[in-house]
Structure formats: C-alpha cells, structure tokens
Design an enzyme around this catalytic site. Sequence first.
Site, short mmCIF file in Angstrom:
data_model
loop_
_atom_site.label_atom_id
_atom_site.label_comp_id
_atom_site.label_asym_id
_atom_site.label_seq_id
_atom_site.Cartn_x
_atom_site.Cartn_y
_atom_site.Cartn_z
N GLY A 46 0.84 -1.19 0.00
CA GLY A 46 0.00 0.00 0.00
C GLY A 46 0.87 1.24 0.00
N GLN A 51 2.90 9.92 1.10
CA GLN A 51 4.21 9.32 1.31
C GLN A 51 5.19 9.68 0.20
OE1 GLN A 51 2.24 5.31 2.12
NE2 GLN A 51 4.22 5.12 3.15
N CYS A 92 5.73 -0.22 7.32
CA CYS A 92 5.43 0.96 6.52
C CYS A 92 6.65 1.33 5.68
CB CYS A 92 5.06 2.12 7.44
SG CYS A 92 4.61 3.63 6.59
N LEU A 93 6.39 1.67 4.42
CA LEU A 93 7.49 2.09 3.55
C LEU A 93 8.14 3.38 4.04
CD1 LEU A 93 5.91 1.29 0.06
CD2 LEU A 93 7.56 -0.06 1.38
N HIS A 134 -4.56 2.02 7.53
CA HIS A 134 -3.17 2.47 7.66
C HIS A 134 -2.88 3.58 6.64
CE1 HIS A 134 1.30 1.65 8.11
NE2 HIS A 134 1.27 2.21 6.92
N GLU A 135 -3.29 3.36 5.40
CA GLU A 135 -3.02 4.35 4.34
C GLU A 135 -3.84 5.62 4.53
OE1 GLU A 135 -0.44 3.90 2.66
OE2 GLU A 135 -0.20 1.76 3.04
N HIS A 138 -2.14 7.98 6.73
CA HIS A 138 -1.14 8.80 6.04
C HIS A 138 -1.78 10.06 5.46
CE1 HIS A 138 2.52 6.50 6.25
NE2 HIS A 138 1.90 5.40 5.85
#
Length: 169
Positions: A46, A51, A92-93, A134-135, A138
């Site tokens: 994701g 991000q 997470c990225l 989660h996204e 962000h």
Amino acid sequence: MALLQILEFPDPRLRTRAVPVDQVTERIQTLIDDMFETMYTAPGIGLAASQVDVHERIIVMDLSDDHSAPRVFINPEIKVIDEDLGSYDEGCLSVPGFYETVQRPKVIAVKALDRDGSPFTEELDGLMAICLQHEIDHLEGKLFVDYLSALKRQRIRGKLVKDQKRRDS
C-alpha cells in the site's frame, strides 16, 4: 512511469493533511501509475500519495503476491462496521525496517472513487481493511508509530535518523 521518492519518518512532510482530489485527470492517473511502480519496487502492499510528497487523497494497494490485484482509492471515506479490534503487525514504507503491533477495527465500509473517477462503496475486512486504514492515516498526517508508546516511537525515530545520516554521507 517513474519511481517516486518515498518520504521517511521523521520527515515533517509526512504530517501534512492531504486535500481531496477535485477531478480525476490525466495527471492523477499518471500519479497513480507512478505510485504503483514505486510501491511494487519498494516493495510494499500500500502507498498513500502523502508518502511521495503529493498531498492529495489518493491510495494505491495490491495485496497479491504477483501484482495482479491493483486497487485505487481516491478521496476514501470509511465507516467502521464492526467495533471489534484486530491486532496486526504493521510495517510501513515510510518507516523502513520496523514492524509493530497495532489494533484497528476488523471490518469497515469504504466509499471512494476508482482510478477513472467512478464512485464505489465496498465492505472490507481482514488485511484489506487494516491496510486501507493504515493508508488513510497517512492522508491525515498520521503514522503507525503514533499508536506506539513515546519511548518506542523515539527509539525508532533515532534509528531512522541515524540511518538517514549514514546514507547521506
């Protein structure tokens, strides 16, 4: 398509709240394609536009192993269907190398636009529900580390800052 730079915690740009997409244009569709390429290369499941330092309400996800199930959520809004919380180890990225247990509602409904700007509503559960929440965090300027204790968050921050300085030198 292009690879985009993924911002890493504690970059303050990750705290910027994303604005809604007014219209799904060719620019938005190109951004979506670039986000998928970036997410797959990272690799991740994701990615929120925030991000990659684009503060618009766009999320791409693909939970498949072979990149065969790409999903796009533009201007997503969620409603909790089941108040029961599930515990999931999240990574997470933007917080590379760290995985921590976070509790989130197990079942949600989402209302969003797809990559063509068509509206849809869907009920999600399991990993798909967790990943979308989660996204969406962000897009609100929130990271999964915000669910952790201050001490744990500070340790992660210190390690990432040290790693970033090492890479930059």
